[in-house]
Design an enzyme around this catalytic site. Structure first.
Site, short mmCIF file in Angstrom:
data_model
loop_
_atom_site.label_atom_id
_atom_site.label_comp_id
_atom_site.label_asym_id
_atom_site.label_seq_id
_atom_site.Cartn_x
_atom_site.Cartn_y
_atom_site.Cartn_z
N HIS A 189 -1.33 -8.45 -5.93
CA HIS A 189 -0.74 -7.77 -7.27
C HIS A 189 -1.55 -7.86 -8.26
O HIS A 189 -2.09 -6.64 -9.08
CB HIS A 189 0.59 -8.41 -7.56
CG HIS A 189 1.58 -7.63 -7.13
ND1 HIS A 189 1.88 -6.39 -7.77
CD2 HIS A 189 2.62 -7.75 -6.30
CE1 HIS A 189 2.95 -5.75 -7.23
NE2 HIS A 189 3.55 -6.62 -6.15
N ARG A 297 3.07 4.44 -8.13
CA ARG A 297 3.66 3.60 -7.51
C ARG A 297 5.01 3.04 -8.51
O ARG A 297 4.76 2.46 -9.42
CB ARG A 297 2.92 2.05 -7.58
CG ARG A 297 1.70 2.13 -6.65
CD ARG A 297 1.04 0.76 -6.43
NE ARG A 297 0.48 0.48 -5.35
CZ ARG A 297 -1.04 0.76 -5.66
NH1 ARG A 297 -1.61 0.97 -6.60
NH2 ARG A 297 -1.73 0.56 -4.56
N ARG A 333 5.49 8.35 -5.20
CA ARG A 333 5.99 7.50 -3.77
C ARG A 333 7.13 6.98 -4.15
O ARG A 333 7.43 6.39 -5.24
CB ARG A 333 4.91 6.52 -3.52
CG ARG A 333 5.23 5.61 -2.34
CD ARG A 333 4.36 4.60 -2.08
NE ARG A 333 4.21 3.53 -2.82
CZ ARG A 333 3.40 2.53 -3.04
NH1 ARG A 333 2.39 2.48 -2.05
NH2 ARG A 333 3.38 1.50 -3.91
N ASN A 455 -4.51 -0.36 2.09
CA ASN A 455 -4.12 -1.85 1.86
C ASN A 455 -3.16 -2.34 2.99
O ASN A 455 -3.44 -3.61 3.38
CB ASN A 455 -3.51 -1.91 0.68
CG ASN A 455 -4.37 -1.33 -0.60
OD1 ASN A 455 -5.50 -1.23 -0.30
ND2 ASN A 455 -3.70 -1.03 -1.66
N ASP A 456 -2.06 -1.79 3.39
CA ASP A 456 -1.29 -2.11 4.24
C ASP A 456 -2.15 -1.98 5.90
O ASP A 456 -1.70 -2.70 6.56
CB ASP A 456 0.13 -1.49 4.13
CG ASP A 456 0.93 -2.26 3.28
OD1 ASP A 456 0.98 -3.58 3.26
OD2 ASP A 456 1.50 -1.51 2.24
N ARG A 466 -2.83 -9.47 3.29
CA ARG A 466 -3.67 -8.74 2.10
C ARG A 466 -3.66 -9.61 0.80
O ARG A 466 -4.48 -9.62 -0.09
CB ARG A 466 -3.09 -7.36 1.74
CG ARG A 466 -1.69 -7.32 1.32
CD ARG A 466 -1.13 -5.99 1.06
NE ARG A 466 -1.22 -5.25 -0.18
CZ ARG A 466 -0.98 -4.41 -0.42
NH1 ARG A 466 -0.25 -3.48 0.41
NH2 ARG A 466 -1.03 -3.91 -1.55
C1 PEP Z 1 -1.59 0.73 0.51
O1 PEP Z 1 -0.95 0.15 1.31
O2 PEP Z 1 -2.79 1.07 0.65
C2 PEP Z 1 -1.09 1.35 -0.69
C3 PEP Z 1 -1.71 2.18 -1.48
O3 PEP Z 1 0.21 1.07 -0.95
P1 PEP Z 1 0.34 -0.49 -1.78
O4 PEP Z 1 -0.80 -1.04 -2.00
O5 PEP Z 1 1.20 -0.22 -3.10
O6 PEP Z 1 1.26 -1.13 -0.66
MG MG Z 2 1.24 0.26 1.19
#
Ligand code: PEP
Ligand code: MG
Length: 580
Positions: A189, A297, A333, A455-456, A466
């Protein structure tokens, strides 16, 4: 001067005083006195010591009756430490000889002992006692003067163990210049929010909250993951020069590339978009040349409130965005709550594996009223702008179908009531779970676009949390497995004739720009938007044919180290200047 290496998560250089966000959220606002004020400070200190000792004795009596003498001994020992002559002497020496305020003398002395205790096997278990004493004394001394993160009086660098979403929500963005935290991974975060705010940040520093004291001078080099505590004059000068050079070359790049398209010499266009957490981020994105918003987001709507936003509040936020964007596109999203993000429901039973639990779309399915209110607001806003909707954490076709059915039911209701909305509003799926990438061909037949959430996708395909600094070295966007999943997704999208973007933090790292271009993504959505001119510069200097060759080589590497090596070699060969 102390140098610490952490993870670079948001670029740029900041220089300023440390705001040490301790458990108490206390910061010492004043550090020095005039020599004439020393006697008064010593008296304040004496009073605080006596009161704190008295408080501890009373606490010991109370605890003894509730928990027995063994536990009560802890507080008796604390009171004893406060009465210790060497403690008192150290504090008063700092006040009379160094002209520290009483609170600064306490903080400095206790930090000094803390370091000594930590290096001694016998004393190390007592470090927590020192922390407790420090907090107790500072609370007494500062009284009403305690400064909160939300009402800062001067520009600061926030140093914390980790920042919770609600702490971040109260950050005074005018005054905070950078973040440095003990914990956190590359897409935690703190990292995402610092990027969105355009502030330098270094995370995963381990013990920075022990090493820095409130009021220390600090340099945060977010580009290289370096933090320097109490730098000497030479170092300060060097970093000041780098900071102004960086700002100057940023301005030059922006002037040169802002109005040029991200297009390769052989005619391949890469759409460049920005990630936002709030419509307030839009002007900065547009100033840096974003063609629209690739990821809004929306869970950040939950940040400053106890109850979920109403449909009207969702609508207001989306309309603010639409007004700022004109006819530029925005991908909204749907709520991605849970796991590392905000949980709207603090009563939910703690999950053993929140990242594999009731997060994101799954959470919305179990709270359909939440998703329906949001979908209604998105649909209503679609009547006024170029709005698209996207569902996160899709792991199978039936999930996407279920979400689409909810949307269709609302469309039917709007039709009955004659409510305005865009009948052709595009619906997208995030590809951020390996199963979605593997089944991308099936998903592509069910939606209008893909957005790859690396990211996920990286955390789930490599089994690396992560946000965990202990495994951050294993979090490798260039891992061939990750690249092959991206490639599979792109091929499925191409076959179905739908566009595919990439909105994870990987999109914002310029060292990956040529590679992602070559892998065939149609758009990148980035944060902070300051990186856009540099990405354009790269895209405009590499042919699509060369970028594809580069991607092919890296894609077929056997392991992440080899793919990184290939990437570095190719970047060196293809790009006009080395990547900083
Ligand atoms: C991701 O997972 O790459 C993404 C953009 O979503 P978030 O970072 O909000 O989980
Ligand atoms: Mg994500």
């Amino acid at each position: 001067m102390d140098l610490r290496q952490g993870l670079p998560v948001s670029p740029g250089i900041a220089i300023g005083q440390v705001f040490l966000l301790e458990a108490e959220g206390v910061r010492i606002p004043e550090h020095f006195i005039t020599p004439e004020e020393a006697e008064r400070e010593v008296q304040r200190l004496e009073k605080a010591l006596q009161e704190a000792a008295q408080e501890l004795k009373e606490l010991a009596v109370e605890v003894e009756s509730k928990a027995g003498p063994k536990i009560a001994e802890i507080f008796v020992a604390h009171a004893g430490m406060l009465g210790d002559e060497s403690f008192r002497q150290e504090f008063t020496d700092r006040i009379s000889q160094k002209h520290y305020t009483a609170e600064f003398a306490v903080a400095r002395s206790l930090r000094h002992w803390r370091k000594l205790f930590q290096g001694d096997a016998f004393l190390a278990p007592r470090v927590a006692d020192l922390d407790d004493l420090e907090r107790r004394l500072l609370r007494r001394l500062l009284g009403q003067k305690r400064e909160e993160l939300s009402s800062l009086q001067q520009e600061v660098i926030v140093v914390a163990h980790d920042l919770s979403p609600s702490q971040i929500a109260t950050v005074d963005t005018e005054r905070v210049k950078a973040f440095a935290t003990d914990g956190g991974g590359p897409t935690s975060h703190t990292a995402i929010i610092a990027s969105a705010m355009g502030l330098p940040a270094v995370v995963g520093l381990g013990t920075i909250t022990n090493e820095a004291s409130g009021g220390d001078m600090m340099i945060v080099d977010g580009s290289h993951g370096l933090v320097i505590i109490e730098p000497d004059e030479d170092t300060l000068e060097r970093y000041r020069a780098r900071r102004s050079k960086g700002a100057e070359s940023g301005k030059v790049l922006l002037r040169e590339f802002k109005d040029l398209p991200a297009e390769t010499p052989d005619g391949r266009h890469l759409e460049l978009l920005a990630n936002i957490e709030s419509p307030k981020d839009i002007p900065r994105a547009l100033e840096h040349g974003a063609e629209g918003i690739g990821l809004y987001r929306t869970e950040f709507l939950f940040l400053t409130r106890e109850s979920p936003p109403t449909e009207h509040e969702h609508f207001e936020a989306y309309m603010e965005a639409v007004r700022k964007l004109g006819d530029r596109p925005i991908i909204i999203r749907t709520l991605d709550l849970g796991a590392d993000k905000f949980s709207p429901d603090t009563r939910v039973v703690r999950e053993r594996n929140p990242f594999l639990g009731l997060r994101s779309l799954r959470y919305c399915f179990s709270h359909p009223e939440l998703l329906k209110a949001q979908l209604r607001a998105i649909l209503r806003a679609s009547a006024y702008g170029n709005v698209k909707v996207m569902f996160p954490l899709i792991s199978s076709v039936d999930e996407l179908q279920r979400a689409k059915r909810m949307l269709e039911e609302i469309c039917a209701e709007f039709d009955r009531k004659g409510e305005e909305y865009d009948r052709d509003m595009e619906v997208g799926a995030m590809i951020e779970v390996p199963s979605a990438a593997v089944c991308a061909d099936s998903l592509a037949r069910q939606c209008d676009f893909f957005s790859i959430g690396t990211n996920d996708l990286i955390q789930y395909s490599l089994a690396v949390d992560r946000a965990n600094e202990h495994v951050a070295h294993l979090y490798r966007p260039e891992h061939p497995a990750v690249l092959r999943l991206i490639k599979m997704t792109v091929e499925a999208a191409n076959k179905a004739g739908i566009p595919v973007g990439l909105c994870g933090e990987m999109a914002s790292v310029v060292a990956y720009s040529a590679l992602l271009l070559g892998l065939g993504v149609d758009s990148l959505s980035v944060a902070p938007p300051q990186v856009l001119p540099e990405i354009k510069k790269i895209v405009r200097s590499v042919s699509f044919a060369d970028a594809k060759r580069l991607a092919d080589e890296v894609l077929h590497a056997d392991d992440p180290a080899t793919s990184l090596k290939r990437l570095e070699e190719m970047n060196e060969r293809l790009l006009p200047e080395p990547i900083a």
